[in-house]
Design an enzyme around this catalytic site. Sequence first.
Site, PDB file in Angstrom:
ATOM      1  CD  GLU A 180       3.443  44.610  32.650  1.00  0.00           C
ATOM      2  OE1 GLU A 180       3.827  44.931  33.790  1.00  0.00           O
ATOM      3  OE2 GLU A 180       2.372  44.017  32.435  1.00  0.00           O
ATOM      4  CE  LYS A 199       2.472  46.727  36.722  1.00  0.00           C
ATOM      5  NZ  LYS A 199       2.364  45.330  36.209  1.00  0.00           N
ATOM      6  CB  CYS A 214      -0.182  45.836  33.334  1.00  0.00           C
ATOM      7  SG  CYS A 214      -1.082  44.262  33.263  1.00  0.00           S
ATOM      8  CB  SER A 261     -14.007   8.424  28.712  1.00  0.00           C
ATOM      9  OG  SER A 261     -14.623   9.687  28.881  1.00  0.00           O
TER      10      SER A 261
END
Length: 668
Positions: free
Chosen positions: A45, A75, A134, A304
């Site tokens: 896209e 689109k 999409c 840690s």
Amino acid sequence: MGRKVTLATCSLNQWALDFEGNLERILKSIEIAKAHGAKYRLGPELEIWPIMHHNVRYNCRVLFLNRKILLIRPKMVMANHGNYRELRWFSPWNQLRLRLSVFIPLFVCVHQVTVPFGDCVLSTKDTCIGTEICEELWNPRSPHIQMGLEGVEIFTNSSASHHELRKADQRVNLIKSATTKSGGIYLYANQRGCDGDRVYYDGCAMVVINGDIVAQGAQFSLNDVVCTDMERAGSEKAYLQIRLYSHLREPKPCHRVKVDFSFSSGDDIFLPTHQPITWHFHTPEEEIRYQPTFHFAGFLLPLSGGVDSSSTACIVHSMCTLLCQAVKDGNGQVLEDVRRVVGDDSYHPQHPGELCARIFTTCYMASENSSEDTCSRARELANQIGSTHMNINIDMAVKGILGIFSVVTGRWPQFRANGGSHRENLALQNVQARVRMVLAYLFAQLSLWARGKPGGLLVLGSANVDESLTGYFTKYDCSSADINPIGGISKEDLKSFLLYCVEQFQLPALRSILSAPPTAELEPLTDGQVSQTDEADMGMTYTELSVIGRLRKISKCGPFSMFCKLIHMWKDALSPTEVAQKVKHFFRMYSMNRHKMTTVTPSYHAESYSPDDNRFDLRPFLYNTRWTWQFRCIDQVAIGQQLPFHFILNTCQWREARLSVQMKCTRV
């Protein structure tokens, strides 16, 4: 269509505003597709440009043939939820079945003046091609449904679909179903990489014929261009067309743009039969491993010895493993990037641990409240992954800051264990956490200088998605960093990832890290042992917090509706009163600490229930923390009282209350 066609789809690492780089990758993918004999090449896209029509900007797919633009297809369905705000940039094309003829922009060098624009398909001599873009695939009325009914045989989808853990199967199932019922070939192309925002595009190009996957592109790859081609026939389409009924078609048929072109040649007598393949799905642990990488002079991580920071360390180690393998496989671009990062034009990485030593610095920041166990776990893991490790004691800095406070106020705060109040206890924890952030940035900027090397380091954070939900971190502590690789990943998934790393990378130090209870180590030790645990501080387990997080974000639950769901989900483990306590505690903490999301460290989006920062989770960040109506409603149900009829009718949460009463099998 009963002849052989050769098609190609690709995934490209396109970056916003990288015009020259984007063009180079597009041209490279076209060359690869041509070299494989493809008659059609599909890209992701927005790989070229948006289109302005009547001063309105559209997200479009542009179809070319031999220096001529055949069709501009805008689109029609915008992605405007979650991470996406596509309506900020584009308008949807809402004129179905409409074809216009528009002028081509002057800067486009083609020998034509106008071009078809709109909801159209291409009709060639031997087949018909339709386009989806999409989000349209995910829509209940996907364009491929009607196109299939009208005889379209090849469906193409140019996509920019971001990665989430466990999302690939949704894409695969949607695309398989698109051709299972009406037949045809479906080509799917997707972006790959990061375009400068918090989401990562994972490629995953594919080709599907009549519901069968026949070609799969890499879901994660270090290559900028990944092409997937196939050479198959669509002879089964005619058989499947028997199931179609003409009365299902739209009153106005889809306009066909006729093209003097053939995908197949007349001498294709022997038609190959497509061979389905089994899609390889990555496990969530592999997806965490293959998440995006970043290019800097190196990284610094406060390590840690707990699950979170160890997960971040393993992600960096995994990146080094992938880079070394890519160099071994002859990827010149990766080698060039590695040499640029380490500042050595002759460097050739041989082993992940050796590369890790060059680009990764870890530091254990001890205080008087730190245990020897966590210190040794951090040191052991650093040795096994190969990072340059340092031990730093922060007590001098903490006492210096408290000394300033004491000079000004004449007071010296005490921990709760030593008789101090809750406010004193919390302030003493926070000052330790914030000192660690200051020191992390100091060492990130100057540690390479101290070793006589150029450049600085990127500070990595390690706060998981569950802690962000409740704000269980200090604002501007060492969770504040440049990038937080695990900020979108749950504690449970991180534990599974570390188990995967034990076997995949031979890191036995992770076993003791996994067996230790999570702790911040900010309060005094008891007989040399840790007395503070994360789950006790949060008032719930990480497993419970993950469930609550999904209900809050995905199911859009407020306090009352969440309580109604949880009394059934947890009925075998907790009483309604205990569930009520956890729900109320979560929402108090969530609303009190929501403001922390305005400054949260950017993280790779990996979970759909991620709290996100306030740019993407558009809920308020200032709340009334009492939740009086919701908590009163919860209490009434938890202790077995029936809700008054007028109370239910006069609230905006009628549906939630009605569901609650129905669950109790009572009448109002």
